[in-house]
Design an enzyme around this catalytic site. Sequence first.
Site, PDB file in Angstrom:
ATOM      1  N   SER A 205     -36.383  53.131 -35.613  1.00 57.37           N
ATOM      2  CA  SER A 205     -36.549  52.272 -36.777  1.00 57.37           C
ATOM      3  C   SER A 205     -38.032  52.131 -37.112  1.00 57.37           C
ATOM      4  O   SER A 205     -38.835  51.812 -36.222  1.00 57.37           O
ATOM      5  CB  SER A 205     -35.960  50.898 -36.423  1.00 57.37           C
ATOM      6  OG  SER A 205     -36.237  49.979 -37.435  1.00 57.37           O
ATOM      7  N   CYS A 329     -31.594  38.940 -35.235  1.00 59.57           N
ATOM      8  CA  CYS A 329     -30.295  39.058 -35.884  1.00 59.57           C
ATOM      9  C   CYS A 329     -29.361  37.929 -35.473  1.00 59.57           C
ATOM     10  O   CYS A 329     -28.388  37.664 -36.142  1.00 59.57           O
ATOM     11  CB  CYS A 329     -29.654  40.384 -35.537  1.00 59.57           C
ATOM     12  SG  CYS A 329     -30.774  41.743 -35.699  1.00 59.57           S
TER      13      CYS A 329
HETATM   14  C1  LIG Z   1     -32.075  47.641 -30.357  1.00 60.26           C
HETATM   15  C2  LIG Z   1     -31.961  47.571 -31.850  1.00 60.26           C
HETATM   16  N1  LIG Z   1     -31.104  48.378 -32.473  1.00 60.26           N
HETATM   17  C3  LIG Z   1     -30.978  48.384 -33.797  1.00 60.26           C
HETATM   18  C4  LIG Z   1     -31.719  47.528 -34.580  1.00 60.26           C
HETATM   19  C5  LIG Z   1     -31.545  47.576 -36.078  1.00 60.26           C
HETATM   20  O1  LIG Z   1     -32.590  48.327 -36.625  1.00 60.26           O
HETATM   21  P1  LIG Z   1     -32.815  48.408 -38.209  1.00 60.26           P
HETATM   22  O2  LIG Z   1     -33.341  47.077 -38.617  1.00 60.26           O
HETATM   23  O3  LIG Z   1     -33.816  49.498 -38.375  1.00 60.26           O
HETATM   24  O4  LIG Z   1     -31.521  48.759 -38.835  1.00 60.26           O
HETATM   25  C6  LIG Z   1     -32.623  46.665 -33.981  1.00 60.26           C
HETATM   26  C7  LIG Z   1     -33.388  45.689 -34.791  1.00 60.26           C
HETATM   27  O5  LIG Z   1     -33.558  44.552 -34.426  1.00 60.26           O
HETATM   28  C8  LIG Z   1     -32.763  46.685 -32.574  1.00 60.26           C
HETATM   29  O6  LIG Z   1     -33.601  45.880 -31.941  1.00 60.26           O
END
Ligand SMILES: Cc1ncc(COP(=O)(O)O)c(C=O)c1O
Length: 390
Positions: A205, A329
């Site tokens: 990301s 989140c």
């Molecule tokens: C481990 C993990 N996976 C996935 C994501 C989601 O990423 P993106 O915001 O790029 O969709 C995050 C974001 O907090 C994350 O920490």
Amino acid sequence: MTQFKTVYLDYNATTPTDPSVFEKMAPYFGIQFGNASSSNHSFGWEAAAAVKKGRQQVAELLKASPDQIIFTSGATESNNIAISGAVRSSLCRGETPHIITTNIEHSAVLEVAEVLKEMGAEVTLLPVDSYGQVSAEQVKAAIKPNTKIISIMMANNEIGTINPVSEIGKVAQEHQILFHTDAAQGLGKVLIDVDKMGIDLLSISGHKIYAPKGIGALYVRDHRRLSRVMGGGSQEKGLRPGTLNVPGIVGLGCACEILSTKQVEEMQKTSELQSYIIETVLASVPEARLNGHPSERLCNNVSFSFQGLSADLFALGLSGVAVSSSSACCSGSPKPSHVLKALGHSDELARSTVRIGIGRFTTREDAELVVSKICSMAERNRSLLAGEML
Ligand SMILES: Cc1ncc(COP(=O)(O)O)c(C=O)c1O
């Protein structure tokens, strides 16, 4: 009027775009606005050249080849394309593909697995140990004849624990099963080599590594092993159709290039600040407990739970420092974090948790400020609780 500056210490949630990254992106919002798929004129050629460079920069950081990089909108989309793409053809044939993952993945993996389960897949959620780690032996024991993909996060976003990715990769290779890892948190803090680690699919990301939000990538060792899950154009080998986000790709590429040269030095600096915060808080606040693995952890993550202290006083006590009470989140959700619950925390202890994310622009003064805020918050909390008991 006095202006109070809030110190940003939530780098696991997101990072600011590095000014040098932003500078490289700017022309692609302006005069170099072409569509990378326009092959008839210079606007398109310029955009395509920028995308080619971005792909090389991302590939170099992962020790991959540029044609193995698929640009996406972020790790969520990468996870969806990887996991759904690995089981789609089995589902279409009416089979029951098996997915192995863990109970502390980000919702961008857990919810994909849940949706696929509703569509007929079988899902094993491996439990983690008290540090939040899963072992290669656990993964091996969970493999079944119908296992199609193993998806284990490189490092956890809440508690920072790093999984034994290379060992899991070896198990996956021995059984010829696709191995996917969500490296949204690992990239920039773990030195990645997709071949040496036996990784087939890896999600990243941009906004966790000083590129903007809305750009990410999926490393795909062999795209023939993945079915398309989206319909549209032929961009990105058909795996991620749609007009390419050229400014975002330029930004992601530039952010990766910075890491290719500076990552080790940056990890050293963040580790020092991390050790200072952990050691000082644990020595000064008897109620503090470090979540996650003591050594196999992201060099920029600190997660404390405070036994017996009131969660309600946290927000007030820590004003002036932007930290997280859980993952970005999940904060705002009344439910205690699934990650902390998986470690065995009570609801109360899970709520009395603070995550500090250190980053490129964190100074020693910032670290000292958060430590002093935590110490005085604990002190005040203790005297309030003692007062209540009189
Ligand atoms: C481990 C993990 N996976 C996935 C994501 C989601 O990423 P993106 O915001 O790029 O969709 C995050 C974001 O907090 C994350 O920490």
